[in-house]
Design a protein around this motif. Structure first.
Motif, short mmCIF file in Angstrom:
data_model
loop_
_atom_site.label_atom_id
_atom_site.label_comp_id
_atom_site.label_asym_id
_atom_site.label_seq_id
_atom_site.Cartn_x
_atom_site.Cartn_y
_atom_site.Cartn_z
N VAL A 97 37.01 40.87 48.47
CA VAL A 97 36.74 42.25 48.08
C VAL A 97 35.36 42.66 48.58
CG1 VAL A 97 38.28 42.23 46.09
CG2 VAL A 97 35.94 41.44 45.82
N ARG A 99 32.55 44.43 46.89
CA ARG A 99 31.32 44.35 46.09
C ARG A 99 31.09 42.92 45.60
NH1 ARG A 99 31.83 46.54 41.53
NH2 ARG A 99 29.66 46.96 41.00
N GLU A 101 29.89 41.78 42.69
CA GLU A 101 30.39 41.50 41.34
C GLU A 101 31.90 41.35 41.33
OE1 GLU A 101 29.56 43.02 36.77
OE2 GLU A 101 29.01 44.29 38.47
N ASP A 102 32.61 42.18 42.10
CA ASP A 102 34.07 42.09 42.17
C ASP A 102 34.50 40.78 42.82
OD1 ASP A 102 34.21 44.59 41.05
OD2 ASP A 102 34.36 45.63 42.98
N PHE A 106 36.97 37.96 41.13
CA PHE A 106 38.31 37.84 41.74
C PHE A 106 39.03 36.56 41.35
CE2 PHE A 106 41.11 36.57 45.25
CZ PHE A 106 41.96 37.65 45.29
N GLU A 109 40.13 36.44 37.71
CA GLU A 109 41.30 37.29 37.45
C GLU A 109 42.58 36.57 37.81
OE1 GLU A 109 39.67 41.86 37.95
OE2 GLU A 109 40.33 40.77 39.73
#
Length: 536
Positions: A97, A99, A101-102, A106, A109
């Motif tokens: 991804v 960003r 933080e994302d 990941f 999740e």
């Protein structure tokens, strides 16, 4: 526990196995350092632990690999993700991804971690790796070292039982590398996370490891404590190389241990007088400013690059070293200032024309390897410089880096160290006048590094100028004439390598730390100086 039982692995199309009859057990909570020459199979070994070998790479696997009881041949990599966190050599190829933080979120999740737990873990890993200020940045805008720390944070956030890292400090400055390794040691000591780490710059890591696993071509394996293995192998950091030459027992692993062998009454050498280059500059930078959006990557940089000089660009990650190299080749255009090559402003010169006189090898060697064979890569480079790609010229370019035997190999199938040498061979084919290298020793073992140093010094003796951005202090100490230290896009200080690398708190070689005030940077200089002191 990770267990390898008589493992033999052969890549698709290969005539011989890269790993042969390898058996080893890695205990729960152990810190294992994997090392060895480039191309010996270190990265392949690491890929066994999460099932990438053989599920992704194919080939033939014999023997058995178990990770906490799970057979990696029976389990797909996704089935091992909760046990093994993996960080590859090229972190940018691992991101999914945009960003930071994302990216950290990941993996959690995908493992179904509750949101409240995810938030807490994100804060913890941002603090552990000192990257909280990057949390909202796009990964594409990060420096190589910043990307490396984000990749480690993303793997760590899933809280695996084992963290497997392939050269995690290869793009980090000395301070950043120490921060990452200290964090790994803390995770290992406080949480009992098993650490398996592959590294070529052993001087950064040996003091943290419980054991070393040394892989040699042909399948020979050495396993033992750091002192035991470093006493038996040739690929040693400068401190252990010096200690072995002088018969120090036990072999020191840290500068503190090494200083016990240094005579207290060793006199301090007088500082050497500064030497000004006699040659006219090959290139000049005058008030060069480069911006990425509103961010000033370089600010009013003034530099002269003398003919025949080897100049090391050093500084923290994100200080502007790579941008400076890209500006010299015309890939990045300054918003202010002027760059001259042989007295000619390069601004109106197309990049393809400039590339006939200037060679550039980027941080990621595979980004410039796109032909079907390594031979074709060199042919393409020679033609790009307007030269006839004869068989002798191609063979000479490959032989310089000891990879003539790989001429017909697909470049993207090479190991990290082999790919680095391949990029150097292709980039330097045709003997350009100005040579720009970004982290040239990434993935290179000590022998390959010594060969690179010899070749670069020969090019400088021929009147060519080499500018290399590097975090490898030992490389700069061994071959650089001058050092330029950058900070936040500005030139902080410039001077002789002996002065800057001999008196720095961070950018000092192991020998300089061991013998402060002597002016010695390398093992050869220390041995010559000590033996001279003994004779007097």
């Amino acid at each position: 526990m990770i267990e390898l039982d008589r493992v033999t692995y052969t890549y698709p199309g290969a005539s011989a196995p890269i790993l042969r009859d390898l058996s080893v057990q890695i205990a729960n909570g152990e810190f294992l350092l994997v090392c060895g020459p480039s191309g010996a199979g270190k990265s392949t070994l690491l890929r066994l632990f999460n099932g990438l070998v053989p599920h992704f790479y194919g080939g033939r696997l014999g023997g058995r690999v178990r990770v906490w009881g799970r057979d990696t041949l029976a389990c797909q990599p996704r089935d091992l993700a909760d046990l093994v966190g993996f960080v590859v050599q090229d972190p940018e190829s691992q991101f999914v991804v945009e960003r930071v933080e994302d990216e950290i979120v990941f993996a959690m999740e995908n493992l179904g971690v509750p949101p409240a737990v995810m938030r807490r873990r994100v804060e913890e890993v941002l603090d552990q790796l000192a990257i909280a200020h990057l949390r909202h940045r796009h990964v594409a805008t990060l420096s190589g070292g910043e990307q490396q720390r984000v990749a480690i944070a993303a793997a760590l956030a899933a809280q695996p039982r084992a963290l497997v890292l392939d050269e995690p400090t290869s793009q980090l400055d000395p301070h950043g590398a120490e921060e990452v390794l200290t964090a790994l040691q803390k995770l290992n000591a406080d949480l009992g996370i098993t650490i398996v780490l592959c590294e070529h710059r052993l001087e950064r890591v040996v003091q943290y490891a419980d054991r070393i696993l040394y892989l040699a071509p042909g399948g020979r394996v050495e396993v033992g404590t750091p002192r035991e293995v470093l006493a038996r192998i040739e690929l040693r950091p400068p401190l252990q190389q010096l200690g072995a030459a002088l018969g120090w027992e036990p072999l020191p692993l840290t500068i503190k241990e090494g200083r016990r062998f240094v005579p207290a009454d060793l006199p301090v050498s007088p500082p050497s007088a500064p030497v000004s280059p006699d040659n006219q500059p090959l290139a000049r930078l005058r008030n060069v400013t480069v911006q990425y959006g509103q961010h000033e990557a370089l600010y009013r940089v003034n530099l002269d690059l003398p003919r025949g000089a080897l100049i090391a660009l050093m500084g923290r990650n994100g200080s502007g070293k790579s941008t400076l190299l890209k500006t010299l080749i015309g890939l990045v255009r300054p918003v202010e200032g002027k760059i001259e090559l042989e007295g000619r402003d390069i601004a109106p010169i197309p990049v393809e024309e400039l590339a006939r006189r200037v060679a550039y090898v980027p941080q990621d060697p595979r980004s410039m390897l796109f032909h079907d064979t390594l031979r074709e890569e060199v042919v393409f480079s020679l033609r790009g410089r307007g030269l006839r790609p004869s068989s002798a010229a191609v063979a000479d370019a490959l032989t310089r880096f000891g990879i003539n035997h790989l001429a017909e190999r697909y470049p993207r199938d090479l190991s990290g160290g082999e790919a680095q040498r391949a990029a150097l061979a292709a980039g330097l084919a045709g003997d350009p006048l100005l040579i720009l290298l970004d982290e040239p020793t990434r993935g290179l073992d000590y022998h390959a590094k010594a060969g690179l140093i010899t070749m670069l010094r020969r090019l400088c003796d021929e009147g060519r100028t080499v500018v290399m951005a590097t975090h490898d202090v030992e490389l700069a100490a061994a071959c650089a004439d001058r050092v330029v230290l950058l900070g936040e896009g500005e030139v902080v200080v410039e001077g002789l390598a002996t002065e800057l690398l001999g008196n720095s708190l961070i950018f000092s070689s192991q020998v300089a730390k061991l013998f402060p005030g002597r002016g010695w940077l390398t093992v050869a200089q220390a041995l010559a100086g000590l033996r001279g002191e003994e004779r007097t």
